[in-house]
Motif scaffolding. Structure first.
Motif, PDB file in Angstrom:
ATOM      1  N   CYS A 227      25.677  26.058 -53.082  1.00 19.13           N
ATOM      2  CA  CYS A 227      25.716  26.992 -54.192  1.00 19.13           C
ATOM      3  C   CYS A 227      26.950  26.717 -55.034  1.00 19.13           C
ATOM      4  O   CYS A 227      28.036  26.558 -54.485  1.00 19.13           O
ATOM      5  CB  CYS A 227      25.765  28.423 -53.643  1.00 19.13           C
ATOM      6  SG  CYS A 227      25.982  29.651 -54.930  1.00 19.13           S
TER       7      CYS A 227
ATOM      8  N   CYS B 156      20.216  30.622 -54.254  1.00 18.98           N
ATOM      9  CA  CYS B 156      21.174  31.137 -53.284  1.00 18.98           C
ATOM     10  C   CYS B 156      20.762  32.528 -52.827  1.00 18.98           C
ATOM     11  O   CYS B 156      20.439  33.390 -53.656  1.00 18.98           O
ATOM     12  CB  CYS B 156      22.557  31.183 -53.949  1.00 18.98           C
ATOM     13  SG  CYS B 156      23.822  31.900 -52.903  1.00 18.98           S
TER      14      CYS B 156
ATOM     15  N   ARG C  48      22.520  34.815 -51.811  1.00 15.18           N
ATOM     16  CA  ARG C  48      23.533  35.810 -52.166  1.00 15.18           C
ATOM     17  C   ARG C  48      23.559  36.129 -53.645  1.00 15.18           C
ATOM     18  O   ARG C  48      23.753  37.259 -54.038  1.00 15.18           O
ATOM     19  CB  ARG C  48      24.908  35.317 -51.731  1.00 15.18           C
ATOM     20  CG  ARG C  48      24.980  35.220 -50.225  1.00 15.18           C
ATOM     21  CD  ARG C  48      26.392  34.929 -49.798  1.00 15.18           C
ATOM     22  NE  ARG C  48      26.473  34.872 -48.351  1.00 15.18           N
ATOM     23  CZ  ARG C  48      27.622  34.987 -47.674  1.00 15.18           C
ATOM     24  NH1 ARG C  48      28.757  35.139 -48.325  1.00 15.18           N
ATOM     25  NH2 ARG C  48      27.616  34.936 -46.378  1.00 15.18           N
ATOM     26  N   CYS C  49      23.429  35.099 -54.488  1.00 11.14           N
ATOM     27  CA  CYS C  49      23.599  35.334 -55.912  1.00 11.14           C
ATOM     28  C   CYS C  49      22.403  34.885 -56.747  1.00 11.14           C
ATOM     29  O   CYS C  49      22.360  35.154 -57.926  1.00 11.14           O
ATOM     30  CB  CYS C  49      24.893  34.685 -56.407  1.00 11.14           C
ATOM     31  SG  CYS C  49      24.895  32.889 -56.341  1.00 11.14           S
TER      32      CYS C  49
ATOM     33  N   ASN D  32      28.565  28.713 -56.651  1.00 11.64           N
ATOM     34  CA  ASN D  32      29.469  29.852 -56.532  1.00 11.64           C
ATOM     35  C   ASN D  32      30.031  30.035 -55.132  1.00 11.64           C
ATOM     36  O   ASN D  32      31.128  30.547 -54.965  1.00 11.64           O
ATOM     37  CB  ASN D  32      28.734  31.136 -56.930  1.00 11.64           C
ATOM     38  CG  ASN D  32      28.295  31.096 -58.381  1.00 11.64           C
ATOM     39  OD1 ASN D  32      29.020  30.645 -59.244  1.00 11.64           O
ATOM     40  ND2 ASN D  32      27.097  31.551 -58.645  1.00 11.64           N
ATOM     41  N   HIS D  33      29.275  29.660 -54.134  1.00 13.49           N
ATOM     42  CA  HIS D  33      29.643  29.963 -52.753  1.00 13.49           C
ATOM     43  C   HIS D  33      29.946  28.734 -51.915  1.00 13.49           C
ATOM     44  O   HIS D  33      30.429  28.864 -50.797  1.00 13.49           O
ATOM     45  CB  HIS D  33      28.497  30.722 -52.061  1.00 13.49           C
ATOM     46  CG  HIS D  33      28.249  32.068 -52.666  1.00 13.49           C
ATOM     47  ND1 HIS D  33      27.140  32.365 -53.405  1.00 13.49           N
ATOM     48  CD2 HIS D  33      29.006  33.178 -52.631  1.00 13.49           C
ATOM     49  CE1 HIS D  33      27.240  33.629 -53.812  1.00 13.49           C
ATOM     50  NE2 HIS D  33      28.351  34.145 -53.352  1.00 13.49           N
TER      51      HIS D  33
HETATM   52 ZN   LIG Z   1      25.654  31.851 -54.323  1.00 10.35          ZN
END
Ligand SMILES: [Zn+2]
Length: 41
Positions: free
Chosen positions: A27, A11, A13-14, A29-30
């Motif tokens: 993701c 990802c 972002r993370c 998380n997202h």
């Molecule tokens: Zn993420």
């Protein structure tokens, strides 16, 4: 075969490895980061 188990790209972002489900990258998380509507794979 379970394509959901294959780690695709991390990802942006993370850094968590995203799931590649059908034509989407998800993701954990997202949620969906990319899908097949994007010219990115
Ligand atoms: Zn993420």
């Amino acid at each position: 075969m379970d394509e959901g188990q294959r780690a695709g790209r991390p990802c942006p972002r993370c850094g968590t490895p995203m799931y590649h489900r059908h034509c989407k990258y998800v993701c954990p998380n997202h949620g969906v980061i990319y899908d097949c509507a994007d010219t990115f794979y």
